[in-house]
Design a protein around this motif. Sequence first.
Motif, PDB file in Angstrom:
ATOM      1  N   LYS A  12       3.018   5.814  -5.194  1.00  0.00           N
ATOM      2  CA  LYS A  12       1.867   5.787  -6.103  1.00  0.00           C
ATOM      3  C   LYS A  12       2.077   4.761  -7.216  1.00  0.00           C
ATOM      4  CE  LYS A  12      -0.948   8.727  -9.047  1.00  0.00           C
ATOM      5  NZ  LYS A  12      -1.165  10.073  -9.579  1.00  0.00           N
ATOM      6  N   ALA A  13       3.275   4.713  -7.771  1.00  0.00           N
ATOM      7  CA  ALA A  13       3.573   3.753  -8.837  1.00  0.00           C
ATOM      8  C   ALA A  13       3.517   2.319  -8.319  1.00  0.00           C
ATOM      9  CB  ALA A  13       4.945   4.050  -9.441  1.00  0.00           C
ATOM     10  N   VAL A  14       4.059   2.097  -7.145  1.00  0.00           N
ATOM     11  CA  VAL A  14       4.049   0.757  -6.557  1.00  0.00           C
ATOM     12  C   VAL A  14       2.617   0.355  -6.187  1.00  0.00           C
ATOM     13  CG1 VAL A  14       4.838  -0.598  -4.575  1.00  0.00           C
ATOM     14  CG2 VAL A  14       6.455   0.830  -5.824  1.00  0.00           C
ATOM     15  N   LEU A  15       1.815   1.288  -5.691  1.00  0.00           N
ATOM     16  CA  LEU A  15       0.414   0.994  -5.375  1.00  0.00           C
ATOM     17  C   LEU A  15      -0.347   0.518  -6.608  1.00  0.00           C
ATOM     18  CD1 LEU A  15      -0.490   3.908  -2.941  1.00  0.00           C
ATOM     19  CD2 LEU A  15      -0.421   1.468  -2.383  1.00  0.00           C
ATOM     20  N   SER A  21      -2.558  -6.818  -8.638  1.00  0.00           N
ATOM     21  CA  SER A  21      -2.174  -8.216  -8.415  1.00  0.00           C
ATOM     22  C   SER A  21      -3.400  -9.123  -8.337  1.00  0.00           C
ATOM     23  CB  SER A  21      -1.327  -8.348  -7.140  1.00  0.00           C
ATOM     24  OG  SER A  21      -2.102  -8.083  -6.002  1.00  0.00           O
ATOM     25  N   GLY A  22      -3.226 -10.360  -8.770  1.00  0.00           N
ATOM     26  CA  GLY A  22      -4.331 -11.306  -8.891  1.00  0.00           C
ATOM     27  C   GLY A  22      -5.088 -11.579  -7.604  1.00  0.00           C
ATOM     28  N   GLY A  28     -11.059  -8.341  -3.974  1.00  0.00           N
ATOM     29  CA  GLY A  28     -11.634  -6.998  -3.985  1.00  0.00           C
ATOM     30  C   GLY A  28     -10.952  -6.044  -3.029  1.00  0.00           C
ATOM     31  N   LEU A  29      -9.741  -6.368  -2.597  1.00  0.00           N
ATOM     32  CA  LEU A  29      -8.987  -5.523  -1.662  1.00  0.00           C
ATOM     33  C   LEU A  29      -8.209  -4.455  -2.413  1.00  0.00           C
ATOM     34  CD1 LEU A  29      -7.433  -8.218   0.692  1.00  0.00           C
ATOM     35  CD2 LEU A  29      -9.436  -6.804   1.127  1.00  0.00           C
ATOM     36  N   THR A  30      -8.006  -3.325  -1.764  1.00  0.00           N
ATOM     37  CA  THR A  30      -7.105  -2.312  -2.297  1.00  0.00           C
ATOM     38  C   THR A  30      -6.177  -1.835  -1.188  1.00  0.00           C
ATOM     39  OG1 THR A  30      -8.624  -0.485  -1.801  1.00  0.00           O
ATOM     40  CG2 THR A  30      -8.753  -1.450  -4.021  1.00  0.00           C
ATOM     41  N   VAL A  31      -4.991  -1.457  -1.596  1.00  0.00           N
ATOM     42  CA  VAL A  31      -4.081  -0.724  -0.722  1.00  0.00           C
ATOM     43  C   VAL A  31      -4.188   0.710  -1.211  1.00  0.00           C
ATOM     44  CG1 VAL A  31      -1.716  -0.438   0.088  1.00  0.00           C
ATOM     45  CG2 VAL A  31      -2.579  -2.723  -0.447  1.00  0.00           C
ATOM     46  N   SER A  42      -8.838  -0.607   2.045  1.00  0.00           N
ATOM     47  CA  SER A  42     -10.250  -0.763   2.356  1.00  0.00           C
ATOM     48  C   SER A  42     -10.879  -1.806   1.447  1.00  0.00           C
ATOM     49  CB  SER A  42     -10.970   0.581   2.176  1.00  0.00           C
ATOM     50  OG  SER A  42     -10.877   1.009   0.824  1.00  0.00           O
ATOM     51  N   VAL A  43     -12.051  -2.242   1.851  1.00  0.00           N
ATOM     52  CA  VAL A  43     -12.853  -3.155   1.045  1.00  0.00           C
ATOM     53  C   VAL A  43     -14.307  -2.989   1.472  1.00  0.00           C
ATOM     54  CG1 VAL A  43     -12.614  -5.134   2.622  1.00  0.00           C
ATOM     55  CG2 VAL A  43     -13.081  -5.535   0.204  1.00  0.00           C
ATOM     56  N   VAL A  44     -15.209  -3.088   0.511  1.00  0.00           N
ATOM     57  CA  VAL A  44     -16.626  -3.189   0.825  1.00  0.00           C
ATOM     58  C   VAL A  44     -16.937  -4.682   0.865  1.00  0.00           C
ATOM     59  CG1 VAL A  44     -18.983  -2.711   0.054  1.00  0.00           C
ATOM     60  CG2 VAL A  44     -17.197  -0.971  -0.223  1.00  0.00           C
TER      61      VAL A  44
END
Length: 167
Positions: A12-15, A21-22, A28-31, A42-44
């Motif tokens: 969770k902390a690393v996420l 990150s830039g 607009g991406l997330t892990v 995911s990404v919309v």
Amino acid sequence: MTTKKPNPAWCKAVLAAINESGYLSYLGLTVDDMGDGFARGSVVIEERHLNAFGNVHGGMLASMIDNITFWAAFATLPEGSGATTLDVQCSYLRACGAGQRVTYEARPIKRGRTIVLVECELCTDAGELVAHGVSKLFVSPAIQPPEALFERAAQLCGSLPARYLDT
């Protein structure tokens, strides 16, 4: 590779650091989750992700594959090791456009001492396969050492929990 289980609090902390990150922010991406041998995100799809024909650009899909395969491998690296992508292979299978959510998940399929092979699928919310990818990563203590990421995670979360659970 390690056989220890990653600590969910560490993940969770690393996420938090990963998602700040830039490059990921720009796209607009997330892990959303990572753990013992997997990562998913995911990404919309937005207008900025589209090519001239109104479909998601192949470079966006390749970035998604490169990103999530790296983090799937990272969660299982030995202490003190970093990694970098050697190559990414992408098979584009279905077009998708603005407004569609694409989820992506990766899992290492072969781990060696210095090379990790990771497979990834990108799917719409309807379960349609948009792209399939395979990435090869080089593992070494001298490449992208994880300490910088851990320092950033500790800044965001106050302290960084232990990386592995006691087994």
